[in-house]
Design a protein around this motif. Sequence first.
Motif, PDB file in Angstrom:
ATOM      1  N   MET A 314      17.646  52.093   2.926  1.00 47.18           N
ATOM      2  CA  MET A 314      18.665  51.118   2.534  1.00 47.18           C
ATOM      3  C   MET A 314      19.161  51.374   1.116  1.00 47.18           C
ATOM      4  N   ILE A 315      18.242  51.508   0.177  1.00 49.44           N
ATOM      5  CA  ILE A 315      18.623  51.639  -1.223  1.00 49.44           C
ATOM      6  C   ILE A 315      19.347  52.957  -1.477  1.00 49.44           C
ATOM      7  N   LEU A 316      18.822  54.050  -0.949  1.00 52.32           N
ATOM      8  CA  LEU A 316      19.478  55.340  -1.165  1.00 52.32           C
ATOM      9  C   LEU A 316      20.832  55.409  -0.453  1.00 52.32           C
ATOM     10  N   SER A 317      20.937  54.781   0.703  1.00 52.41           N
ATOM     11  CA  SER A 317      22.228  54.768   1.403  1.00 52.41           C
ATOM     12  C   SER A 317      23.267  54.007   0.599  1.00 52.41           C
ATOM     13  N   GLU A 348      38.262  57.154  12.666  1.00 53.37           N
ATOM     14  CA  GLU A 348      37.335  56.324  13.447  1.00 53.37           C
ATOM     15  C   GLU A 348      36.013  56.138  12.712  1.00 53.37           C
ATOM     16  N   MET A 349      35.691  57.069  11.791  1.00 59.51           N
ATOM     17  CA  MET A 349      34.453  56.974  11.022  1.00 59.51           C
ATOM     18  C   MET A 349      34.605  56.141   9.754  1.00 59.51           C
ATOM     19  N   HIS A 350      35.824  55.862   9.340  1.00 60.55           N
ATOM     20  CA  HIS A 350      36.036  55.093   8.109  1.00 60.55           C
ATOM     21  C   HIS A 350      35.297  53.756   8.175  1.00 60.55           C
ATOM     22  N   LEU A 351      35.315  53.138   9.321  1.00 61.67           N
ATOM     23  CA  LEU A 351      34.621  51.866   9.500  1.00 61.67           C
ATOM     24  C   LEU A 351      33.135  52.011   9.182  1.00 61.67           C
ATOM     25  N   LEU A 352      32.521  53.074   9.676  1.00 64.62           N
ATOM     26  CA  LEU A 352      31.086  53.259   9.464  1.00 64.62           C
ATOM     27  C   LEU A 352      30.774  53.643   8.027  1.00 64.62           C
ATOM     28  N   HIS A 353      31.681  54.330   7.359  1.00 63.06           N
ATOM     29  CA  HIS A 353      31.484  54.678   5.956  1.00 63.06           C
ATOM     30  C   HIS A 353      31.527  53.456   5.043  1.00 63.06           C
ATOM     31  N   ALA A 354      32.467  52.544   5.292  1.00 69.01           N
ATOM     32  CA  ALA A 354      32.834  51.600   4.234  1.00 69.01           C
ATOM     33  C   ALA A 354      32.768  50.122   4.598  1.00 69.01           C
ATOM     34  N   ASN A 621      16.517  62.926  -0.448  1.00 65.27           N
ATOM     35  CA  ASN A 621      17.585  62.375  -1.277  1.00 65.27           C
ATOM     36  C   ASN A 621      18.326  61.227  -0.600  1.00 65.27           C
ATOM     37  N   GLY A 622      17.893  60.837   0.607  1.00 65.23           N
ATOM     38  CA  GLY A 622      18.486  59.698   1.305  1.00 65.23           C
ATOM     39  C   GLY A 622      19.555  60.038   2.312  1.00 65.23           C
ATOM     40  N   HIS A 623      19.912  61.307   2.429  1.00 66.04           N
ATOM     41  CA  HIS A 623      20.975  61.691   3.352  1.00 66.04           C
ATOM     42  C   HIS A 623      20.477  61.724   4.794  1.00 66.04           C
ATOM     43  N   ASN A 624      21.387  61.379   5.718  1.00 67.98           N
ATOM     44  CA  ASN A 624      21.119  61.421   7.148  1.00 67.98           C
ATOM     45  C   ASN A 624      21.542  62.793   7.680  1.00 67.98           C
ATOM     46  N   ALA A 625      20.605  63.712   7.804  1.00 69.41           N
ATOM     47  CA  ALA A 625      20.897  65.066   8.287  1.00 69.41           C
ATOM     48  C   ALA A 625      21.002  65.067   9.806  1.00 69.41           C
ATOM     49  N   GLN A 626      21.982  65.811  10.326  1.00 66.86           N
ATOM     50  CA  GLN A 626      22.189  65.886  11.779  1.00 66.86           C
ATOM     51  C   GLN A 626      21.538  67.149  12.333  1.00 66.86           C
ATOM     52  N   ARG A 627      20.245  67.186  12.280  1.00 70.80           N
ATOM     53  CA  ARG A 627      19.528  68.365  12.754  1.00 70.80           C
ATOM     54  C   ARG A 627      19.563  68.455  14.269  1.00 70.80           C
ATOM     55  N   PRO A 628      19.667  69.647  14.839  1.00 69.03           N
ATOM     56  CA  PRO A 628      19.631  70.956  14.170  1.00 69.03           C
ATOM     57  C   PRO A 628      21.010  71.509  13.795  1.00 69.03           C
ATOM     58  N   LYS A 629      22.042  70.660  13.732  1.00 66.68           N
ATOM     59  CA  LYS A 629      23.387  71.141  13.417  1.00 66.68           C
ATOM     60  C   LYS A 629      23.425  71.705  11.994  1.00 66.68           C
ATOM     61  N   PRO A 637      28.335  58.747   7.903  1.00 64.94           N
ATOM     62  CA  PRO A 637      28.464  57.643   8.870  1.00 64.94           C
ATOM     63  C   PRO A 637      27.114  57.079   9.309  1.00 64.94           C
ATOM     64  N   GLY A 638      26.080  57.926   9.336  1.00 63.61           N
ATOM     65  CA  GLY A 638      24.749  57.426   9.672  1.00 63.61           C
ATOM     66  C   GLY A 638      24.239  56.459   8.630  1.00 63.61           C
ATOM     67  N   ASN A 639      24.427  56.794   7.344  1.00 64.85           N
ATOM     68  CA  ASN A 639      24.013  55.898   6.274  1.00 64.85           C
ATOM     69  C   ASN A 639      24.771  54.579   6.318  1.00 64.85           C
TER      70      ASN A 639
END
Length: 679
Positions: A314-317, A348-354, A621-629, A637-639
Amino acid sequence: MPIERKRLVNEMNPKVHAWDPDSFLTVGNGNFAYTVDCSGTQSQIVYTKGKTPLCTMSTWGMHDYPGKEEKHYERLTLRQYKHAGRSIGYMSDDTGQETLFGDLRVNPHRFNLAHIGLQTRDPYAMKSMESINQELDLWSGTITSSFCIDDVPIHVETLCHPKQDQLSFRIQSSLLEMGVLHLALDFPYPSHAITASDYAKPDAHISELNSYGNGRYCIKRTIDAVTYDVHLLLSEHASLKQTASHEFILSSSEEIMEVNVLFLPQGGKQENVVTFNQARTACGLYWSSFWQDGAFIDVSSSIDQRAWELQRRMILSRYLLAIQCSGNMPPPETGLTCNSWYGKFHLEMHLLHAAHFALFGQPELLERSLSYYLDILPGAYERAQSQGYQGARWPKMTDPSGNDSPSAIGTLLCWQQPHPIFYGSLVRKTHPDSALLPAWIPVIKATADFMVDYVTWDQSRNAYVLGPPVIPVQENHDPEHTLNPTFELSYWRWALSEAIAFLENLGEPSNPKWKQVLDNLAPLPTKDGLYLAHENCPDTYGAYAYDHPSFLFSLGLLDGRDVDQTVMEQSLQMVMERWQVNELWGWDFPLMAMTAARLGKTDLAIDLLLMDSPKNTYTPNGHNAQRPKEDLPVYLPGNGALLLAVALLAGGWKGSNTPYPGFPKNGWCVQAEGLKRFW
């Protein structure tokens, strides 16, 4: 008792003790960001495939390859689709026009403004850093990095000014005074690749140095049709020397050197580079206010062993989204870290970002980027008109101009269309005095006018239907076979209702057609007591049980006003049994958690939020990695979806009447301040 915000935030400060591309840290201000390695700078240029590159990026740093500035959409052959007895052309087929199709996708692209990194006289010495101790102080927005080279200590402070695109460094080491250590400023040519950089074309751009005395310099950058200035202010006893066409060395005759670097686009607001201490003061004030003024959720007293990890995420996101997704443009899916989809953004991802900013009591951070829709509204009208529709049709994969990008999928996607109504409703409910609201009326009207013209009257069922052709959120469906996708149909119903309420609240009349369509939309498609992906997909839980289970989001992201909760509960259970979990994306888990919470399945909601799955990975570092991409080492958008979910779980929704209704009663102790309630 008030939440101890500073203590909790500082406990989550990322700490780095080795070279690790999964731990690269970033400073930024929403419109500009700079990502560093464990030196506190970008000490190496080499990119490791599948890892995070080191870039300096901005919302305004966009480039077209020479000869590609003019977008020749009129030369594209459109694929024709049948809709309501007529043909509509879409930019969805590159057959025989691969070059033009690709050029329109790749241009413009975001580029790396500069590479700024520590160097030593021995080029290999920076690779042998020892005693690494790096920390991002979230409360002040400052990265401090300490390490040794040949047992000699080096200390670096790195920060980004919160109000202008300025980086400031304070470097301390006896190696500076000895002439062994310096800071290098390198400028690459732009690239649409993930690194946004091309160092193999030195003759294709210009870096012109001007000196103004007293430690002040300006490097004028010219890259094809793009120009920008880089202003530098150095501390006393520091100097700058150009050593190659695009390389500049900053050195010092004392063991402390302060370097301030301000990036200014041509035609942008003229600003002055400030000193390191001035930038550090501004940075500290901004970030302490950010953490104190917004909402806050504390789960640290919970006995569930997963609570610490949820608190960390939560905090890092919140930090990552503030520095990468709160600017005056919708952000790319990798933010301002590196290029994904050439640095273009997906509406379509703007909503999830902001959208979470409004629920966390900081609606101004959402509203900054909403003026973009007003800017591109004329083009959205033209897009709808060219296809024979009323109103405005919003693009999918786009750029500051608002142009759409050719795509076999994107041009037929439609779930970004109701988003402006979502934003208007969210701002109206969380920031009712916002100056945006009256200005948003034309956006609401244009959006809804297209939506009611996009559906088709089906005389045989006495209802309006959605599609074909259409590609739903779950993008693995044939557009010519997709009819009444569940989430989109639900979103149409929800958004038209909210559009009418929005205008009524402002004393404005709405188009009577909106209410007519709203009252006669087709019901959500079901089979055997389960929701379907769309009406023509009876094998939803078999052959199509992968990618986004978007039919669940009608009760979760939306309030489920047209949902049968028993059918939704059974559908969620079937997804948990049948879906290919490893094929879910980072934002699916939080949105599914929202559905579970609204159904009263609080244990499942937490299980989903923290499910062990490759694309639900959250790096140090708090990032949502899309492994294995390999092309999505970060995925914001995950955060953002995570923060939407916890805002719902902790803040509740219309009709919930217990504190923190989305959290389990056993094992979880929750305290929240300042959250706005979801619908």
